[in-house]
Design an enzyme around this catalytic site. Structure first.
Site, PDB file in Angstrom:
ATOM      1  CE  LYS A 243     -11.492  -6.047   1.889  1.00 43.68           C
ATOM      2  NZ  LYS A 243     -10.644  -5.653   1.747  1.00 43.68           N
TER       3      LYS A 243
ATOM      4  CG  HIS B 118      -1.614  -1.121   1.839  1.00 42.03           C
ATOM      5  ND1 HIS B 118      -2.104  -1.235   2.561  1.00 42.03           N
ATOM      6  CD2 HIS B 118      -2.803  -1.459   0.201  1.00 42.03           C
ATOM      7  CE1 HIS B 118      -2.992  -2.399   1.936  1.00 42.03           C
ATOM      8  NE2 HIS B 118      -3.542  -2.816   1.117  1.00 42.03           N
TER       9      HIS B 118
ATOM     10  CB  SER C  27      -4.982  -6.488   4.216  1.00 37.88           C
ATOM     11  OG  SER C  27      -3.972  -5.198   3.266  1.00 37.88           O
TER      12      SER C  27
ATOM     13  NE  ARG D 176      -2.342  -8.052  -3.802  1.00 38.18           N
ATOM     14  CZ  ARG D 176      -2.168  -8.552  -3.726  1.00 38.18           C
ATOM     15  NH1 ARG D 176      -2.165  -9.823  -2.649  1.00 38.18           N
ATOM     16  NH2 ARG D 176      -3.937  -9.013  -3.448  1.00 38.18           N
TER      17      ARG D 176
END
Length: 159
Positions: free
Chosen positions: A42, A18, A129, A91
Site C-alpha cells: 500500500k 475505524h 482509507s 462495510r
C-alpha cells in the site's frame, strides 16, 4: 477470565468508521490491542509513527485500549501477544468476501485464531482509507470522514 482482542489495520488514515469499530469493540473486551500493520503493497499517506501517535491521542482516555504495531504475519503477532481473538470491521459484501478468506487463512495458520466481525454503522459504510487518500490527493476536504486530530494540526504533509 480476561477477554483480549486484537484489531489490526493500516489505519492510513484512521477513519470515523475505524473509530466506530474500535469504540464498540472496546466495550466488548476487557482489553483491545489496536495494532498498526505494515503493508508494503500500500502507498502510505502517513508514516507508521504518525499513525501510532494519532491512535494513541485519539484513544488516550480509554484505559482498555493498547496501541501497538507489527510487521509480518498477524498470527505470529497474536502468538507473541498470547491473544487469539481478532476483530475486523465490515462495510460491504466485498469486505466480507476478503475478510472471510483472511479469517480462514489465519485459522489454518493457527487454529486458536478466532475472528469476530463487527458491522460498521451504516453512516460510515461508504468510508474507506483508500477513498479518503484519493480525495486528499485531489485536494478535497476529508474533515467529515476522519477524526478531528487528522486535520486539526495538519499532520498530513503534501508530497
Amino acid at each position: 477470565k480476561l477477554k483480549i482482542a486484537i484489531y489490526p489495520g493500516s489505519f492510513d488514515p484512521l477513519t470515523n468508521g475505524h473509530v466506530d469499530i474500535i469504540n464498540r469493540a472496546s466495550d466488548l473486551f476487557n482489553k483491545l490491542i489496536i495494532t498498526v500493520a505494515t503493508n508494503n503493497s500500500k502507498k502510505c499517506l502517513l508514516s507508521k509513527t504518525k499513525r501510532l501517535d494519532i491512535l494513541k491521542e485519539t484513544f488516550l482516555n480509554n484505559p482498555n485500549i493498547e496501541v501497538d504495531s507489527f510487521e509480518g504475519l498477524l498470527v505470529d503477532y497474536a502468538k507473541r501477544k498470547r491473544t487469539f481473538t481478532i476483530v475486523r470491521g465490515l462495510r460491504t459484501l466485498s469486505d466480507f468476501d476478503y475478510e472471510f478468506r483472511m479469517a480462514i487463512m489465519n485459522r489454518n495458520l493457527d487454529n486458536r485464531i478466532e475472528t469476530i466481525f463487527l458491522m460498521t454503522d451504516e453512516k460510515y459504510s461508504h468510508i474507506s482509507s483508500s477513498s479518503i487518500k484519493e480525495i486528499y490527493d485531489l485536494n478535497g476536504d476529508i474533515q467529515q470522514f476522519v477524526p478531528q486530530i487528522i486535520t486539526k494540526n495538519k499532520p498530513i504533509n503534501r508530497k
